[in-house]
Design a protein around this motif. Sequence first.
Motif, PDB file in Angstrom:
ATOM      1  N   PRO A 108      61.302  94.934 -42.287  1.00 21.87           N
ATOM      2  CA  PRO A 108      60.275  95.959 -42.016  1.00 21.87           C
ATOM      3  C   PRO A 108      59.420  95.631 -40.794  1.00 21.87           C
ATOM      4  N   MET A 109      59.203  94.346 -40.540  1.00 20.72           N
ATOM      5  CA  MET A 109      58.365  93.955 -39.403  1.00 20.72           C
ATOM      6  C   MET A 109      59.043  94.270 -38.067  1.00 20.72           C
ATOM      7  N   GLU A 110      60.368  94.336 -38.065  1.00 16.93           N
ATOM      8  CA  GLU A 110      61.111  94.583 -36.831  1.00 16.93           C
ATOM      9  C   GLU A 110      61.240  96.068 -36.520  1.00 16.93           C
ATOM     10  N   CYS A 111      60.915  96.909 -37.516  1.00 22.07           N
ATOM     11  CA  CYS A 111      61.072  98.356 -37.265  1.00 22.07           C
ATOM     12  C   CYS A 111      59.781  99.123 -37.524  1.00 22.07           C
ATOM     13  N   GLY A 112      58.638  98.429 -37.384  1.00 27.20           N
ATOM     14  CA  GLY A 112      57.354  99.116 -37.462  1.00 27.20           C
ATOM     15  C   GLY A 112      57.018  99.651 -38.835  1.00 27.20           C
ATOM     16  N   ARG A 113      57.445  98.950 -39.894  1.00 31.70           N
ATOM     17  CA  ARG A 113      57.202  99.417 -41.258  1.00 31.70           C
ATOM     18  C   ARG A 113      56.259  98.508 -42.040  1.00 31.70           C
ATOM     19  N   GLU A 114      55.391  97.796 -41.329  1.00 30.21           N
ATOM     20  CA  GLU A 114      54.480  96.880 -42.028  1.00 30.21           C
ATOM     21  C   GLU A 114      53.707  97.608 -43.129  1.00 30.21           C
ATOM     22  N   PHE A 115      53.405  98.895 -42.897  1.00 29.26           N
ATOM     23  CA  PHE A 115      52.598  99.631 -43.871  1.00 29.26           C
ATOM     24  C   PHE A 115      53.361  99.899 -45.179  1.00 29.26           C
ATOM     25  N   GLN A 116      54.673  99.683 -45.157  1.00 31.25           N
ATOM     26  CA  GLN A 116      55.448  99.834 -46.399  1.00 31.25           C
ATOM     27  C   GLN A 116      55.603  98.500 -47.127  1.00 31.25           C
ATOM     28  N   VAL A 117      54.918  97.482 -46.644  1.00 33.16           N
ATOM     29  CA  VAL A 117      54.992  96.156 -47.263  1.00 33.16           C
ATOM     30  C   VAL A 117      53.592  95.770 -47.737  1.00 33.16           C
ATOM     31  N   LYS A 118      53.479  95.350 -48.986  1.00 25.81           N
ATOM     32  CA  LYS A 118      52.196  94.876 -49.508  1.00 25.81           C
ATOM     33  C   LYS A 118      52.317  93.375 -49.758  1.00 25.81           C
ATOM     34  N   LEU A 119      51.955  92.604 -48.729  1.00 25.16           N
ATOM     35  CA  LEU A 119      52.072  91.148 -48.833  1.00 25.16           C
ATOM     36  C   LEU A 119      51.079  90.578 -49.850  1.00 25.16           C
ATOM     37  N   ASP A 120      50.042  91.371 -50.158  1.00 26.24           N
ATOM     38  CA  ASP A 120      49.001  90.864 -51.056  1.00 26.24           C
ATOM     39  C   ASP A 120      48.947  91.664 -52.350  1.00 26.24           C
ATOM     40  N   LYS A 121      50.121  92.084 -52.865  1.00 26.09           N
ATOM     41  CA  LYS A 121      50.076  92.938 -54.056  1.00 26.09           C
ATOM     42  C   LYS A 121      49.865  92.144 -55.355  1.00 26.09           C
ATOM     43  N   GLY A 122      49.625  90.841 -55.203  1.00 26.62           N
ATOM     44  CA  GLY A 122      49.263  90.069 -56.386  1.00 26.62           C
ATOM     45  C   GLY A 122      50.435  89.383 -57.042  1.00 26.62           C
ATOM     46  N   MET A 123      51.633  89.610 -56.527  1.00 22.71           N
ATOM     47  CA  MET A 123      52.796  88.891 -57.063  1.00 22.71           C
ATOM     48  C   MET A 123      53.838  88.728 -55.974  1.00 22.71           C
ATOM     49  N   GLU A 124      54.700  87.746 -56.173  1.00 23.91           N
ATOM     50  CA  GLU A 124      55.734  87.448 -55.188  1.00 23.91           C
ATOM     51  C   GLU A 124      56.825  88.522 -55.232  1.00 23.91           C
ATOM     52  N   PHE A 125      57.409  88.817 -54.078  1.00 21.31           N
ATOM     53  CA  PHE A 125      58.577  89.718 -54.057  1.00 21.31           C
ATOM     54  C   PHE A 125      59.663  89.125 -53.169  1.00 21.31           C
ATOM     55  N   LEU A 126      60.864  89.601 -53.360  1.00 22.75           N
ATOM     56  CA  LEU A 126      62.022  89.087 -52.638  1.00 22.75           C
ATOM     57  C   LEU A 126      61.864  89.325 -51.134  1.00 22.75           C
ATOM     58  N   GLY A 127      62.039  88.281 -50.336  1.00 23.22           N
ATOM     59  CA  GLY A 127      61.932  88.400 -48.882  1.00 23.22           C
ATOM     60  C   GLY A 127      60.542  88.169 -48.340  1.00 23.22           C
ATOM     61  N   GLN A 128      59.575  87.924 -49.234  1.00 22.82           N
ATOM     62  CA  GLN A 128      58.162  87.833 -48.819  1.00 22.82           C
ATOM     63  C   GLN A 128      57.921  86.692 -47.822  1.00 22.82           C
ATOM     64  N   GLU A 129      58.534  85.548 -48.070  1.00 24.57           N
ATOM     65  CA  GLU A 129      58.298  84.385 -47.200  1.00 24.57           C
ATOM     66  C   GLU A 129      58.669  84.675 -45.753  1.00 24.57           C
ATOM     67  N   VAL A 130      59.833  85.329 -45.577  1.00 20.09           N
ATOM     68  CA  VAL A 130      60.304  85.636 -44.218  1.00 20.09           C
ATOM     69  C   VAL A 130      59.327  86.592 -43.536  1.00 20.09           C
ATOM     70  N   LEU A 131      58.834  87.587 -44.281  1.00 23.84           N
ATOM     71  CA  LEU A 131      57.920  88.568 -43.692  1.00 23.84           C
ATOM     72  C   LEU A 131      56.587  87.920 -43.306  1.00 23.84           C
ATOM     73  N   LEU A 132      56.114  87.012 -44.139  1.00 19.76           N
ATOM     74  CA  LEU A 132      54.873  86.295 -43.800  1.00 19.76           C
ATOM     75  C   LEU A 132      55.050  85.492 -42.519  1.00 19.76           C
ATOM     76  N   GLU A 133      56.222  84.867 -42.404  1.00 22.08           N
ATOM     77  CA  GLU A 133      56.518  84.068 -41.204  1.00 22.08           C
ATOM     78  C   GLU A 133      56.584  84.964 -39.968  1.00 22.08           C
ATOM     79  N   GLN A 134      57.234  86.141 -40.113  1.00 25.75           N
ATOM     80  CA  GLN A 134      57.332  87.061 -38.971  1.00 25.75           C
ATOM     81  C   GLN A 134      55.967  87.609 -38.583  1.00 25.75           C
ATOM     82  N   LYS A 135      55.131  87.850 -39.578  1.00 25.34           N
ATOM     83  CA  LYS A 135      53.794  88.368 -39.289  1.00 25.34           C
ATOM     84  C   LYS A 135      53.008  87.356 -38.451  1.00 25.34           C
ATOM     85  N   GLN A 136      53.230  86.081 -38.754  1.00 28.77           N
ATOM     86  CA  GLN A 136      52.503  85.028 -38.045  1.00 28.77           C
ATOM     87  C   GLN A 136      53.115  84.717 -36.681  1.00 28.77           C
TER      88      GLN A 136
END
Length: 882
Positions: A735-763
Amino acid sequence: AAGMFLRLLSDIQWRAAHPKWRRMTGSQRSTSTTAEPHPLSLPAQAQVVICGGGIMGTSVAYHLSKMGFKDIVLLEQGRLAAGTTRFCAGIVSTARPVSIELKMAHYSNKLYQQLEQETGVQTGYMKTGSISLAQTQDRLISLKRVASSLNVMGIPCEIISPKKVSQLHPLINIHDLVGAMYVPEDALVSSANVSLALATAASRNGVQIHERTSVSHVTIQKGRVTGVETDRGRIQCEYFVNCAGQWAYELGHSGEEPVHIPVHACEHFYLLTHPLQEPLSSSLPTIVDPDGRIYIRNWQGGILSGGFEKNPKPLFTEGRNQLEIQNLQEDWDHFGPLLSALLRRMPGLEALQIMQLVNCPESFTPDMRCIMGESPTARGYFVLAGMNSAGISYGGGAGKYLAEWIVNGYPSENVWPLDLKRFGTLQSSRTFLRHRVMEVMPLMYDLKVPRWDFQTGRQLRTSPLYDRLDAQGARWMEKHGFERVKYFVPPGSDLLDLDHSKTFYKPDWFDIVGAEVKCCKEAVCVIDMSSFTKFEISSTGDQALENLQYLFSNDLDVPVGHVVHTGMLNEKGGYENDCSIARLSKRSFFMISPTDQQVHCWSWLKNRLPDDSNLVLEDVTWKYTALNLIGPRAVDVLSELSYAPMTAEHFPSLFCKEMSVGYANGIRVMSITHTGEPGFVLYIPIEYALHVYNEVMNMGQKYGIRNAGYYALRSLRIEKFFAFWGQDLDAFTTPMECGREFQVKLDKGMEFLGQEVLLEQKQNGVYKRFTMFILEDHDTDMDLWPWWGEPIFRNGRYVGKTTSSAYSYTLERHVCLGFVHHFDEQTGEELVVTTDFINQGEYEIDIAGQRFQAKAKLYPFSSLFAQRRRKDDVELSGYQRE
């Protein structure tokens, strides 16, 4: 026979190179299969069992052993390389229109080049180059498109004149040619010897190879492979790989739980000649003459020439087959047209003495692409089959990707176009396969212009509205076996012209689709979108929500009635699926996915949801007809039909509600259209579909309602910069590569599949960015159109490819979508792509070798649209499904 001579030569070389093999298989060779001893007993267990000792099976064994797997058994019912591989023409060609196939062929070529040195087995590798001839301008355009792809991948390739063809191959008649494509690094090999070389290397790495061993069936328990039953006993295993070629279908159906592998054999003919008086040089390029339907290569001073005739002969529809493929009957009458084409292309062959007409089975698939991957129903059951006569070209690369899949859980490239899960059970009907491969085989050399459709195996899955829409001029295409409308031909149009308009330029449907788009923007249109995949997930407690929260990147803990756009991501953060999920109640969810996700998404969820009787996943695709009402007057039509207010205050964007429409109850109405335009999708229980459609059309008359098709939808979504899964988005795109950050809730209170990679890309940033391009100096009427797959250049350097494109009737320009990469100019290393990098470049799109200037944008051109919309009505979906 020449084929047997090659085979015997292979045997001698193989056994000479591998003394251990002689001890294993015994010194005697008997023509009777029963007389042959089995010196070594089968192991009781193994990690991987591979069935099939042709190019595919030996390549998988070779690559698995290279990747560190030790406990591998390869079983061959006859002798190694004695099936289709033995008769293969041995042409290694990289000129492939599908990107992943091109990459497989390129890897194969490089692998075969060094195989002889690695193993000591002569493979007959000879770099001859290949020349693809064009007799028409359209054929030349198609070759130029392929050449563009080859060049940006670093594979030498050039478009050459007929005169240059004559210089490279003096025996070729060039009088009817308009040009050609020359690929100097294409090669020839002895296919059987390549197979034996791969087997030699695999054996040295510990792979056990057993000939004369037939697999009767694979045992599957609780959805997992547990073992293999053979005529020599049982082997317990974790993984089974079906590389059985034309027998892959039967083997898949041999167990109690069938694995559907849609392949079907056809007879394939080629002739061998005695050497010419002045024997042909072994370095002469291979000739591919698709307009003449033939290929020609040198063979021991003479030639080998075959082709893909218009009237192929399917084989073994009833399932009969031979253990080792004995040479089938010669059929000179059938080969006649190909022989005529050969003599026209090489008139000097008239006096040449023919040695043999070889007839051997080749297996083909329903869409001309090979089949690889894991079964959706049996974990650990992998397939690699259906090479559509390109087995030797794909063998190395396909074996590598499948081995990666087994070892790592995923291959190193996006192989979705080849994934077994792109098919369902519906493509496994023998009647369907027989009819489809009779169309597929001639298509191998037919000119394929953009948006062509298969003609066989049609009207298989249809909406209840099919006849009603057909009577109103619908023109149909097919996706995952489902009939979908392209556009509607207005009364009085020349239907014949439209059905046969095939071009790389401006198509005849241009104005028709333009009128449908105008209606979507100014009034209201209806598009039947029943083909969407629809699942319901429900539970007795919170199990559904908890599991979906882990499997999806957006927050699904929303109020009942809300719709969420979200990605279903893998461990690498890439899109396995892109969907909309409506929360129907506290404990049930309604999920809408792309049409071709039906098998893949079901399998993905099944493998990751717990085996819990309180959690239910149901495929309800067939239960609902979907009508998409697009346009500013959709709200008026629905209000009048339901006697309920439908304005944004009462029915906000991304909302779902069960309503009555006309006399029909239980209609799920969602305020989304997948285009960025205002409107609603109605999910209608199928028994009400015709009634609701008629009511909508009658009520809509006063608002200027009309039918529309998917071509209009595509134009609308692309000009709004909406990506869709399977073309723009894939398992390697986050999602970070195609402008879809708003469809990702990194802070939704629980872990989700692929979350680590997205956090790394955000940083740290991303290495590719989804970008929108508006063609600047492109003449829609006169220039070649972009379709997809065109190279993108930034400041003269290659940075990526387009993934989809359409004409925007609003902007009156072509819009291309694609990914931009940032390669270091010195090292070629991938660097982070920043907003500045995108915005500060000068861009060009390469269409068949001609470059057109383009303006790049990271956000849609909303300010340029004449149709302004209320802010609260904007659909922030940023995506679309097809």
